[in-house]
Design an enzyme around this catalytic site. Sequence first.
Site, PDB file in Angstrom:
ATOM      1  N   CYS A 128       0.838  -1.197   0.000  1.00 47.41           N
ATOM      2  CA  CYS A 128       0.000   0.000   0.000  1.00 47.41           C
ATOM      3  C   CYS A 128       0.876   1.251   0.000  1.00 47.41           C
ATOM      4  O   CYS A 128       0.667   2.175  -0.788  1.00 47.41           O
ATOM      5  CB  CYS A 128      -0.922  -0.009   1.216  1.00 47.41           C
ATOM      6  SG  CYS A 128      -2.166   1.303   1.205  1.00 47.41           S
ATOM      7  N   CYS A 129       1.880   1.284   0.882  1.00 45.34           N
ATOM      8  CA  CYS A 129       2.788   2.426   0.931  1.00 45.34           C
ATOM      9  C   CYS A 129       3.552   2.580  -0.379  1.00 45.34           C
ATOM     10  O   CYS A 129       3.795   3.707  -0.837  1.00 45.34           O
ATOM     11  CB  CYS A 129       3.779   2.267   2.082  1.00 45.34           C
ATOM     12  SG  CYS A 129       3.081   2.537   3.722  1.00 45.34           S
ATOM     13  N   CYS A 211      -1.381   7.983   7.548  1.00 50.54           N
ATOM     14  CA  CYS A 211      -2.745   7.745   7.070  1.00 50.54           C
ATOM     15  C   CYS A 211      -3.622   7.292   8.243  1.00 50.54           C
ATOM     16  O   CYS A 211      -3.155   6.589   9.146  1.00 50.54           O
ATOM     17  CB  CYS A 211      -2.729   6.669   5.988  1.00 50.54           C
ATOM     18  SG  CYS A 211      -1.817   7.141   4.501  1.00 50.54           S
ATOM     19  N   CYS A 214      -3.787   3.598   9.523  1.00 51.48           N
ATOM     20  CA  CYS A 214      -2.554   3.000  10.033  1.00 51.48           C
ATOM     21  C   CYS A 214      -1.892   3.848  11.122  1.00 51.48           C
ATOM     22  O   CYS A 214      -0.703   3.681  11.397  1.00 51.48           O
ATOM     23  CB  CYS A 214      -1.571   2.794   8.885  1.00 51.48           C
ATOM     24  SG  CYS A 214      -2.190   1.735   7.558  1.00 51.48           S
ATOM     25  N   CYS A 237       7.441   4.032   6.004  1.00 51.79           N
ATOM     26  CA  CYS A 237       6.708   3.778   4.767  1.00 51.79           C
ATOM     27  C   CYS A 237       7.671   3.433   3.630  1.00 51.79           C
ATOM     28  O   CYS A 237       7.258   2.900   2.599  1.00 51.79           O
ATOM     29  CB  CYS A 237       5.871   4.995   4.380  1.00 51.79           C
ATOM     30  SG  CYS A 237       6.832   6.494   4.107  1.00 51.79           S
TER      31      CYS A 237
END
Length: 244
Positions: A128-129, A211, A214, A237
């Site tokens: 995702c990162c 985010c 998280c 990240c």
Amino acid sequence: MFLDLPPTASAADVELSALSSSFEERSASEILHWAVERFAPRLAMATAFGAEGCVLIHLLAEVRDRTGKLPYLFNLETGYQFRETLETRDHLMERYGLEIHLVGARETTQELEARFGGPLYATDPNQCCHLRKIEPLTEVLSHHDAWISAIRREQTRDRARAGIVERDRRFGLVKVNPLANWTKRDVWTFILDHDIPYNPLHDQGYPSIGCWPCTRPVGATDDDRAGRWSGHAKTECGLHTLKP
């Protein structure tokens, strides 16, 4: 007088090391002034509007007032940022009269979740990162020769080795870390002394803000980044890790 960088990569690395050592005793404002004069307009700064980033924006506004130059300021808009984070961007732009661009990924969050059958941050936060932050950052930095970061050495193990100025081999350019040798106390003293806008989530137990899915608040005795990616063996990240 600040030294210029030699033309060859190997000589530049030697010069960067010397510059970094000499900058240990320089103020963050002087370091930013050098970076802007040396690299602008091919100079960028990514900010997530943490306390350190707000300090740098304040200092860069002062440098702009002296030189008429600014780096390309941008925020990686992941689609999962806190409302308070984006409101902090608005407050900083209004206070200092500058633009902080929003840079998004190729896919919207809806497209990403549709492709992976749900939120990727819940199943593979590293991927995702990578998609939401690393790829768009790489694209922006490909158009620049240097970038400014707000990292401090005391934040993480990777960051403990950061120079004031260094070769960023991950992204292939020069990286300037004007606050590398600042303490957390230094940052907050500067913010309060200069009445700098900052993310109000810092006052609600969020020392490090990423985010919303998280990031969680932490206790007063917890590590500042303990609330990032809680439940995962992850504290970065990938923007500032040493791995290429």
